[in-house]
Enzyme design. Structure first.
Site, PDB file in Angstrom:
ATOM      1  N   CYS A 104       5.031  13.392  -0.289  1.00 47.58           N
ATOM      2  CA  CYS A 104       5.457  12.338  -1.205  1.00 47.58           C
ATOM      3  C   CYS A 104       5.834  12.984  -2.526  1.00 47.58           C
ATOM      4  O   CYS A 104       5.125  13.872  -2.997  1.00 47.58           O
ATOM      5  CB  CYS A 104       4.311  11.344  -1.411  1.00 47.58           C
ATOM      6  SG  CYS A 104       4.711  10.024  -2.572  1.00 47.58           S
ATOM      7  N   HIS A 146       6.157   4.098   4.520  1.00 50.60           N
ATOM      8  CA  HIS A 146       5.698   4.890   3.373  1.00 50.60           C
ATOM      9  C   HIS A 146       6.220   4.295   2.065  1.00 50.60           C
ATOM     10  O   HIS A 146       5.463   4.125   1.099  1.00 50.60           O
ATOM     11  CB  HIS A 146       6.185   6.343   3.549  1.00 50.60           C
ATOM     12  CG  HIS A 146       5.846   7.258   2.411  1.00 50.60           C
ATOM     13  ND1 HIS A 146       4.996   8.332   2.541  1.00 50.60           N
ATOM     14  CD2 HIS A 146       6.259   7.269   1.116  1.00 50.60           C
ATOM     15  CE1 HIS A 146       4.892   8.946   1.363  1.00 50.60           C
ATOM     16  NE2 HIS A 146       5.653   8.328   0.490  1.00 50.60           N
ATOM     17  N   GLU A 147       7.528   3.958   2.052  1.00 53.87           N
ATOM     18  CA  GLU A 147       8.137   3.438   0.819  1.00 53.87           C
ATOM     19  C   GLU A 147       7.658   2.025   0.517  1.00 53.87           C
ATOM     20  O   GLU A 147       7.424   1.681  -0.648  1.00 53.87           O
ATOM     21  CB  GLU A 147       9.665   3.486   0.908  1.00 53.87           C
ATOM     22  CG  GLU A 147      10.250   4.887   1.097  1.00 53.87           C
ATOM     23  CD  GLU A 147       9.781   5.910   0.084  1.00 53.87           C
ATOM     24  OE1 GLU A 147       9.476   5.534  -1.070  1.00 53.87           O
ATOM     25  OE2 GLU A 147       9.684   7.102   0.433  1.00 53.87           O
ATOM     26  N   HIS A 150       4.539   2.063  -1.344  1.00 57.58           N
ATOM     27  CA  HIS A 150       4.682   2.296  -2.789  1.00 57.58           C
ATOM     28  C   HIS A 150       4.872   0.979  -3.537  1.00 57.58           C
ATOM     29  O   HIS A 150       4.390   0.828  -4.662  1.00 57.58           O
ATOM     30  CB  HIS A 150       5.885   3.209  -3.083  1.00 57.58           C
ATOM     31  CG  HIS A 150       5.595   4.670  -2.926  1.00 57.58           C
ATOM     32  ND1 HIS A 150       4.593   5.312  -3.617  1.00 57.58           N
ATOM     33  CD2 HIS A 150       6.199   5.626  -2.170  1.00 57.58           C
ATOM     34  CE1 HIS A 150       4.587   6.608  -3.286  1.00 57.58           C
ATOM     35  NE2 HIS A 150       5.548   6.824  -2.396  1.00 57.58           N
TER      36      HIS A 150
HETATM   37 NI    NI Z   1       6.116   8.647  -1.528  1.00 52.84          NI
END
Ligand code: NI
Length: 182
Positions: A104, A146-147, A150
């Protein structure tokens, strides 16, 4: 009108904004959002990432970018043209999860094996406001999860069962080379 895009500093885990739930974007066609998308694109490309989310550059809004091609950071990545993902949601997922390595841009120099769904059905809007409904698999599904994390204040570190699962880039390079040599 969009000004020259800027390469923005990428915030590192520990910054409060990376732990916040980001807000939905209402006016996709605004100058501010167009500028943000341009900046995210330049910042992601300069960093060699396959994805970047707005909170990583200090903007708590629900937008991320994905773009995948084989690279030094991700040698086995499939090809995915730059995709702008606004107000995303996962509407369905298979029961199967898979462990694979992730890094990341906000967790510099670290890698870990993270469990993600292998197949997800997603909805989002693009930079023109058009609605998309897609099924994503494998590495692309992994980037999306993953995004999206966030946007919900989660980094891959929070997805791990054990802190000891985190290794540094050098150990990762050695481990993956061993795996590929088998
Ligand atoms: Ni990331």
């Amino acid at each position: 009108m969009v000004n020259n895009p800027d390469n923005l500093p990428i915030l590192q885990r520990g910054e409060p904004i990376l732990a916040q739930v980001a807000s939905a974007i209402e006016d996709i066609n605004s100058h501010e959002i167009k500028q943000l998308i341009s900046n995210l694109k330049v910042t992601m490309q300069n960093a060699g990432g396959v994805g970047i989310a707005a909170p990583q550059v200090g903007v708590s809004l629900r937008v991320f970018l994905m773009a995948s091609a084989p690279s030094e950071r991700y040698p086995n990545a499939p090809l995915l043209p730059l995709t702008v993902v606004i107000n995303p949601s996962i509407i369905n997922k298979n029961s199967l999860q898979e462990l694979d390595w992730e890094g990341c841009l906000s967790v510099k120099g670290k890698r870990a094996q993270v469990s993600r769904y292998t197949c997800i059905e997603v909805k989002f809007q693009d930079e023109t406001g058009k609605k998309h409904h897609q099924t994503l698999n494998g590495f692309i599904a992994r980037i999306f999860q993953h995004e999206l994390d966030h946007l919900d204040g989660i980094t891959f570190i929070e997805r791990l069962n054990h802190e000891a699962d985190v290794i540094n880039e050098q150990q990762w390079l050695e481990q993956t080379q061993i795996t590929e040599a088998r």
